[in-house]
Design a protein around this motif. Structure first.
Motif, PDB file in Angstrom:
ATOM      1  N   ALA A  20       0.929  -1.353  -0.104  1.00  0.00           N
ATOM      2  CA  ALA A  20      -0.156   0.053  -0.050  1.00  0.00           C
ATOM      3  C   ALA A  20       0.715   1.132   0.149  1.00  0.00           C
ATOM      4  O   ALA A  20       0.040   2.472  -0.356  1.00  0.00           O
ATOM      5  CB  ALA A  20      -1.118  -0.148   0.971  1.00  0.00           C
ATOM      6  N   ASP A  21       2.081   1.137   0.422  1.00  0.00           N
ATOM      7  CA  ASP A  21       2.916   2.369   0.738  1.00  0.00           C
ATOM      8  C   ASP A  21       3.810   2.446  -0.535  1.00  0.00           C
ATOM      9  O   ASP A  21       4.632   3.323  -0.697  1.00  0.00           O
ATOM     10  CB  ASP A  21       3.585   2.453   2.021  1.00  0.00           C
ATOM     11  N   ASP A  22       3.801   1.734  -1.325  1.00  0.00           N
ATOM     12  CA  ASP A  22       4.720   1.700  -2.737  1.00  0.00           C
ATOM     13  C   ASP A  22       4.389   2.920  -3.648  1.00  0.00           C
ATOM     14  O   ASP A  22       3.125   3.423  -3.374  1.00  0.00           O
ATOM     15  CB  ASP A  22       4.695   0.471  -3.424  1.00  0.00           C
ATOM     16  N   THR A  23       5.447   3.265  -4.318  1.00  0.00           N
ATOM     17  CA  THR A  23       5.286   4.435  -5.281  1.00  0.00           C
ATOM     18  C   THR A  23       5.277   3.808  -6.789  1.00  0.00           C
ATOM     19  O   THR A  23       6.013   3.058  -7.041  1.00  0.00           O
ATOM     20  CB  THR A  23       6.137   5.657  -4.921  1.00  0.00           C
TER      21      THR A  23
ATOM     22  N   SER B 170       0.866   4.751  -2.415  1.00  0.00           N
ATOM     23  CA  SER B 170       0.861   6.324  -1.938  1.00  0.00           C
ATOM     24  C   SER B 170       1.047   7.245  -2.987  1.00  0.00           C
ATOM     25  O   SER B 170       0.739   8.391  -2.597  1.00  0.00           O
ATOM     26  CB  SER B 170       2.050   6.165  -0.919  1.00  0.00           C
ATOM     27  N   HIS B 171       1.934   6.997  -3.999  1.00  0.00           N
ATOM     28  CA  HIS B 171       1.860   8.205  -4.930  1.00  0.00           C
ATOM     29  C   HIS B 171       1.921   7.344  -6.137  1.00  0.00           C
ATOM     30  O   HIS B 171       2.689   6.184  -6.683  1.00  0.00           O
ATOM     31  CB  HIS B 171       3.525   8.742  -4.892  1.00  0.00           C
ATOM     32  N   ILE B 172       0.827   7.926  -7.082  1.00  0.00           N
ATOM     33  CA  ILE B 172       0.848   7.383  -8.454  1.00  0.00           C
ATOM     34  C   ILE B 172       0.984   8.674  -9.273  1.00  0.00           C
ATOM     35  O   ILE B 172      -0.057   9.573  -9.521  1.00  0.00           O
ATOM     36  CB  ILE B 172      -0.811   6.745  -8.703  1.00  0.00           C
ATOM     37  N   ILE B 173       1.950   8.837 -10.074  1.00  0.00           N
ATOM     38  CA  ILE B 173       2.335   9.926 -10.649  1.00  0.00           C
ATOM     39  C   ILE B 173       2.132   9.481 -12.282  1.00  0.00           C
ATOM     40  O   ILE B 173       2.700   8.602 -12.881  1.00  0.00           O
ATOM     41  CB  ILE B 173       3.804  10.323 -10.585  1.00  0.00           C
ATOM     42  N   ALA B 174       1.393  10.393 -12.895  1.00  0.00           N
ATOM     43  CA  ALA B 174       1.189  10.375 -14.323  1.00  0.00           C
ATOM     44  C   ALA B 174       2.074  11.099 -15.089  1.00  0.00           C
ATOM     45  O   ALA B 174       2.176  12.240 -14.781  1.00  0.00           O
ATOM     46  CB  ALA B 174      -0.392  10.728 -14.704  1.00  0.00           C
TER      47      ALA B 174
END
Length: 363
Positions: free
Chosen positions: A184-187, A210-214
């Protein structure tokens, strides 16, 4: 039986709709009346002669209703709603280990142009054989597919929506949920916000990353990415990509996914990883040159290729439909419908980016 089918013969930049003959299903096969079929970049590659012997009836994201089954088929029966996915043998070591997308016969079954038994089901009116694509050739009013390619689905969801689950959407979502299986805390950083990339982002949201960057070059796509699950968005045309990503994740990302196949973007996806991170390449592309020491070995980074999201379609596609019914996987926001007679307009819309997932529908 006589059907309508859209085929490519390599002499024109568009598909031609014609009358064709479809043979009866064999013992292990299913006859499906198509309701809708998604258009994918892989269809474009097939149309342009890059993957499959021509002439061929393309289409590999079909959805329809079972009309007839062969005597050995046990998983579906006439009247069932089904999605058609990729073809696999079911008996090689990788298939038996639960990885049919890594089937030892994947390329011959999906791109070789023939059905599972090595023969043709489709022919033009003059008797010339037409290559089968992905074991289904679903740019047609009817298709015959091996039982392995057929996935029974619920009949309380609009069947026109479901075809893209058989390839593009399964590929993006499955890469995250089946292959990466993140904590859950992976990026994660996803390069390219087409249908595959957006499906990966929706899956990352499901996984609670935790971070999902497009990353993309179109603001409208980045806005949709944030609506569907991206926590941050970077326009690599207007921002310095490395600086922007480092500001969000100073140590780098646990995972990156490239859906573009563009060599320079693939390298950026590797550079954006933390030490020990993994990049998964999903886009069709060409040669990429790495410095083995600086780009990979020195920081124990990994790059992997993956097809079909490492999914078992008969398990994963119904799971995605359940997530959709729960409002947690709104893939319908990617889809625009085109009448079968205007299938080439769907290809144009896919190429120019005005539609993320064109789907052709049949009367």
């Amino acid at each position: 039986m006589k059907i309508k089918a859209a085929y490519a013969d390599g002499t024109a930049p568009e598909l031609t709709i014609t009358e064709a003959t479809l043979a009866e299903p064999q013992a292990n096969e299913v006859l499906i009346k198509l309701v809708a079929t998604g258009i994918c970049h892989t269809d474009t590659a097939g149309r342009d002669g890059q993957t499959t012997p021509l002439p061929a009836v393309l289409g590999h994201e079909g959805a329809g209703i079972v009309e007839k089954v062969g005597q050995s088929v046990t998983t579906v029966r006439p009247g069932d709603h089904v999605v058609l996915s990729f073809s696999y043998c079911g008996h090689c070591a990788n298939c038996l280990a639960g990885h049919p997308g890594m089937c030892l016969h994947f390329n011959e079954l999906n791109f070789g142009g023939k059905n599972y038994d090595g023969s043709h089901r489709l022919h033009l009116a003059d008797g010339r054989p037409l290559s089968t694509f992905f074991g289904q050739s679903s740019f047609a009013t009817y298709a015959v597919a091996d039982e392995h390619s057929v996935v029974k689905v619920t009949d309380d969801v609009d069947l026109r929506l479901l075809g893209p689950l058989g390839c593009g959407i399964q590929t993006g979502a499955g890469t995250v949920l089946n292959y990466l299986n993140p904590r859950a805390d992976d990026t994660i950083i996803v390069f390219g916000t087409g249908a595959v990339g957006l499906s990966a982002m929706m899956a990352a949201k499901l996984a609670g990353m935790s971070h999902i960057i497009a990353v993309d070059i179109f603001d409208n796509r980045l806005a949709l990415a944030q609506e569907l699950g991206a926590t941050e968005a970077v326009n690599s045309r207007t921002e310095d990509l490395a600086t922007a990503l480092k500001a969000i994740l100073p140590q780098g990302a646990d995972y990156t996914i490239d859906t573009t196949g563009v060599p320079t973007v693939v390298k950026e996806a590797v550079h954006a990883l933390r030490p020990g991170g993994e990049c998964v390449a999903l886009g069709m592309g060409g040669e990429v040159t790495f410095n083995l020491m600086d780009d990979l070995l020195a920081e124990a980074k990994k790059i992997s290729g993956l097809v079909e999201g490492d999914a078992i379609p008969q398990i994963f596609i119904p799971q995605l439909i359940t997530y959709y019914q729960q409002g947690r996987f709104p893939f319908d926001k990617l889809i625009k419908f085109f009448d079968f007679d205007h299938i080439n307009d769907g290809f144009v819309a896919s190429k120019n980016g005005s539609v993320l997932k064109p789907v052709v529908t049949f009367d």
